[in-house]
Design a protein around this motif. Sequence first.
Motif, PDB file in Angstrom:
ATOM      1  N   ARG A  55      23.412 -18.016   0.839  1.00  0.00           N
ATOM      2  CA  ARG A  55      22.513 -17.118   1.547  1.00  0.00           C
ATOM      3  C   ARG A  55      23.162 -16.635   2.834  1.00  0.00           C
ATOM      4  O   ARG A  55      23.923 -17.353   3.476  1.00  0.00           O
ATOM      5  N   LYS A  56      22.857 -15.430   3.222  1.00  0.00           N
ATOM      6  CA  LYS A  56      23.469 -14.839   4.401  1.00  0.00           C
ATOM      7  C   LYS A  56      22.912 -15.422   5.691  1.00  0.00           C
ATOM      8  O   LYS A  56      21.704 -15.562   5.843  1.00  0.00           O
ATOM      9  N   ALA A  57      23.810 -15.769   6.599  1.00  0.00           N
ATOM     10  CA  ALA A  57      23.404 -16.246   7.916  1.00  0.00           C
ATOM     11  C   ALA A  57      23.893 -15.216   8.924  1.00  0.00           C
ATOM     12  O   ALA A  57      25.017 -15.284   9.409  1.00  0.00           O
ATOM     13  N   GLN A  58      23.061 -14.233   9.214  1.00  0.00           N
ATOM     14  CA  GLN A  58      23.454 -13.129  10.089  1.00  0.00           C
ATOM     15  C   GLN A  58      22.637 -13.068  11.378  1.00  0.00           C
ATOM     16  O   GLN A  58      22.867 -12.206  12.212  1.00  0.00           O
ATOM     17  N   GLU A  59      21.659 -13.953  11.512  1.00  0.00           N
ATOM     18  CA  GLU A  59      20.914 -14.061  12.768  1.00  0.00           C
ATOM     19  C   GLU A  59      21.562 -15.177  13.584  1.00  0.00           C
ATOM     20  O   GLU A  59      22.578 -15.729  13.201  1.00  0.00           O
ATOM     21  N   LEU A  80      26.488 -19.227  16.775  1.00  0.00           N
ATOM     22  CA  LEU A  80      25.925 -20.085  15.748  1.00  0.00           C
ATOM     23  C   LEU A  80      24.912 -19.250  14.973  1.00  0.00           C
ATOM     24  O   LEU A  80      23.979 -18.696  15.560  1.00  0.00           O
ATOM     25  N   ASN A  81      25.117 -19.163  13.667  1.00  0.00           N
ATOM     26  CA  ASN A  81      24.275 -18.303  12.829  1.00  0.00           C
ATOM     27  C   ASN A  81      23.225 -19.066  12.034  1.00  0.00           C
ATOM     28  O   ASN A  81      23.446 -20.191  11.600  1.00  0.00           O
ATOM     29  N   SER A  82      22.099 -18.389  11.839  1.00  0.00           N
ATOM     30  CA  SER A  82      21.032 -18.859  10.959  1.00  0.00           C
ATOM     31  C   SER A  82      20.663 -17.680  10.069  1.00  0.00           C
ATOM     32  O   SER A  82      21.161 -16.570  10.257  1.00  0.00           O
ATOM     33  N   GLU A  83      19.759 -17.908   9.139  1.00  0.00           N
ATOM     34  CA  GLU A  83      19.343 -16.813   8.260  1.00  0.00           C
ATOM     35  C   GLU A  83      18.269 -15.933   8.887  1.00  0.00           C
ATOM     36  O   GLU A  83      18.217 -14.733   8.631  1.00  0.00           O
ATOM     37  N   THR A  84      17.416 -16.540   9.709  1.00  0.00           N
ATOM     38  CA  THR A  84      16.291 -15.786  10.272  1.00  0.00           C
ATOM     39  C   THR A  84      16.239 -15.901  11.785  1.00  0.00           C
ATOM     40  O   THR A  84      16.688 -16.891  12.366  1.00  0.00           O
ATOM     41  N   PHE A  86      13.545 -16.287  13.288  1.00  0.00           N
ATOM     42  CA  PHE A  86      12.513 -17.297  13.534  1.00  0.00           C
ATOM     43  C   PHE A  86      13.162 -18.636  13.892  1.00  0.00           C
ATOM     44  O   PHE A  86      12.753 -19.310  14.847  1.00  0.00           O
ATOM     45  N   VAL A  87      14.179 -19.025  13.132  1.00  0.00           N
ATOM     46  CA  VAL A  87      14.898 -20.265  13.407  1.00  0.00           C
ATOM     47  C   VAL A  87      15.763 -20.110  14.654  1.00  0.00           C
ATOM     48  O   VAL A  87      15.839 -21.005  15.498  1.00  0.00           O
ATOM     49  N   ALA A  88      16.417 -18.951  14.779  1.00  0.00           N
ATOM     50  CA  ALA A  88      17.345 -18.715  15.890  1.00  0.00           C
ATOM     51  C   ALA A  88      16.706 -18.900  17.263  1.00  0.00           C
ATOM     52  O   ALA A  88      17.374 -19.328  18.207  1.00  0.00           O
ATOM     53  N   LYS A  89      15.434 -18.583  17.390  1.00  0.00           N
ATOM     54  CA  LYS A  89      14.792 -18.646  18.701  1.00  0.00           C
ATOM     55  C   LYS A  89      14.112 -19.980  18.998  1.00  0.00           C
ATOM     56  O   LYS A  89      13.560 -20.158  20.076  1.00  0.00           O
ATOM     57  N   THR A  90      14.187 -20.921  18.035  1.00  0.00           N
ATOM     58  CA  THR A  90      13.566 -22.218  18.302  1.00  0.00           C
ATOM     59  C   THR A  90      14.401 -23.007  19.310  1.00  0.00           C
ATOM     60  O   THR A  90      15.632 -22.958  19.293  1.00  0.00           O
ATOM     61  N   PRO A  91      13.757 -23.759  20.185  1.00  0.00           N
ATOM     62  CA  PRO A  91      14.482 -24.558  21.185  1.00  0.00           C
ATOM     63  C   PRO A  91      15.508 -25.499  20.563  1.00  0.00           C
ATOM     64  O   PRO A  91      16.605 -25.674  21.100  1.00  0.00           O
ATOM     65  N   LYS A  92      15.182 -26.093  19.413  1.00  0.00           N
ATOM     66  CA  LYS A  92      16.105 -27.029  18.773  1.00  0.00           C
ATOM     67  C   LYS A  92      17.385 -26.329  18.314  1.00  0.00           C
ATOM     68  O   LYS A  92      18.481 -26.891  18.413  1.00  0.00           O
ATOM     69  N   GLY A 137      16.547 -26.069   7.304  1.00  0.00           N
ATOM     70  CA  GLY A 137      16.147 -25.508   6.019  1.00  0.00           C
ATOM     71  C   GLY A 137      16.725 -24.127   5.769  1.00  0.00           C
ATOM     72  O   GLY A 137      16.195 -23.354   4.971  1.00  0.00           O
ATOM     73  N   GLU A 138      17.814 -23.815   6.458  1.00  0.00           N
ATOM     74  CA  GLU A 138      18.488 -22.523   6.279  1.00  0.00           C
ATOM     75  C   GLU A 138      19.994 -22.739   6.289  1.00  0.00           C
ATOM     76  O   GLU A 138      20.485 -23.769   6.774  1.00  0.00           O
ATOM     77  N   HIS A 139      20.714 -21.750   5.774  1.00  0.00           N
ATOM     78  CA  HIS A 139      22.168 -21.751   5.875  1.00  0.00           C
ATOM     79  C   HIS A 139      22.522 -21.579   7.349  1.00  0.00           C
ATOM     80  O   HIS A 139      22.109 -20.618   7.990  1.00  0.00           O
ATOM     81  N   VAL A 140      23.243 -22.531   7.901  1.00  0.00           N
ATOM     82  CA  VAL A 140      23.675 -22.488   9.308  1.00  0.00           C
ATOM     83  C   VAL A 140      25.195 -22.523   9.324  1.00  0.00           C
ATOM     84  O   VAL A 140      25.811 -23.273   8.564  1.00  0.00           O
ATOM     85  N   LYS A 141      25.809 -21.720  10.165  1.00  0.00           N
ATOM     86  CA  LYS A 141      27.272 -21.727  10.245  1.00  0.00           C
ATOM     87  C   LYS A 141      27.752 -21.329  11.629  1.00  0.00           C
ATOM     88  O   LYS A 141      27.038 -20.660  12.395  1.00  0.00           O
ATOM     89  N   VAL A 142      28.965 -21.758  11.955  1.00  0.00           N
ATOM     90  CA  VAL A 142      29.626 -21.297  13.176  1.00  0.00           C
ATOM     91  C   VAL A 142      30.238 -19.943  12.843  1.00  0.00           C
ATOM     92  O   VAL A 142      30.984 -19.812  11.868  1.00  0.00           O
ATOM     93  N   GLY A 143      29.891 -18.930  13.619  1.00  0.00           N
ATOM     94  CA  GLY A 143      30.404 -17.587  13.368  1.00  0.00           C
ATOM     95  C   GLY A 143      31.631 -17.285  14.200  1.00  0.00           C
ATOM     96  O   GLY A 143      32.683 -17.900  14.039  1.00  0.00           O
ATOM     97  N   GLN A 144      31.498 -16.375  15.135  1.00  0.00           N
ATOM     98  CA  GLN A 144      32.633 -15.974  15.954  1.00  0.00           C
ATOM     99  C   GLN A 144      32.872 -16.955  17.107  1.00  0.00           C
ATOM    100  O   GLN A 144      31.961 -17.653  17.551  1.00  0.00           O
ATOM    101  N   PHE A 145      34.112 -16.960  17.572  1.00  0.00           N
ATOM    102  CA  PHE A 145      34.490 -17.782  18.719  1.00  0.00           C
ATOM    103  C   PHE A 145      35.406 -16.963  19.613  1.00  0.00           C
ATOM    104  O   PHE A 145      36.255 -16.212  19.131  1.00  0.00           O
TER     105      PHE A 145
END
Length: 283
Positions: A55-59, A80-84, A86-92, A137-145
């Motif tokens: 799944r794409k992690a572009q957020e 750091l990428n997530s799919e949505t 919604f997840v990206a803005k959570t404090p955790k 519960g989403e695809h998470v990845k390290v993107g650019q550095f």
Amino acid sequence: MAAITAALIKQVREETGAGMMDVKKALTEAEGDVARAKEIIRAKGIQAAGKREGRKAQEGTIASKVVESANGQTGYAVELNSETDFVAKTPKFVEFADSVLEDAVKAEAASVDEVLAAVSGEATVKEAVEEAAALFGEHVKVGQFAKVEGPHVEIYAHKKSAEMPPSIVAMIATDEAGAAVAHEAALQISAMGAQWLTREDVPADVVESERRVATEKSLAEGKPEKIVPKIVEGRLNAFYKENVLLEQSYVKDPSKTVGDLFKEVGGAAVAFARVEVGKGEAE
């Protein structure tokens, strides 16, 4: 009960694609029996985490900071990428991005691969990210550095909205005199997306490509051949003005360039970087 060694954990992780902590729990429950541990993992649906990889992690967000270094200061930025969102803005999620940044800084990483290999607690950042995917519960990845160094480093982190974490980070390294206008330059980088610092930094193949396109376009427009070279140089200059930081018109006063800003304070820009969420290489 078989000893639950690092090698055993690694074997089960490679065979199931499950995260390190899930593998440890399964092996403990199975008293070290690999076959049984794999059954436990399957039964709990943990392997479904592997499906998130497709799944794409572009957020996501960008964590950044400046640290003192031998040559003055060093700026780091990790996406750091997530799919949505919604997840990206959570404090955790934001806290986790900050922890990845701290691990990268401690390792003095200079590339995405070095970030992933950096120590994170008792594991690596790569393993910590895999664990985070299960947690969120989403695809998470390290993107650019990105990493820049110089006597002074300035960072501007831009948020597209108040409730969202930074989605664009601009960093610029300057000499001591240039620090006076570094913030303005960072704002410029964020807004205008320059690709190179000076025209000398533009790769030769890019220049040749632009020259070729400008020539063909001029001829297609029916311009006399004898004036085409002059038109081409004009179009190349326009290309530099759009893509080279020091030649861009300063957004707050188009009568001057960013290069003029540095000249006014007798300073110089050393290097810069711009990271925007979702703008890295496609998965």
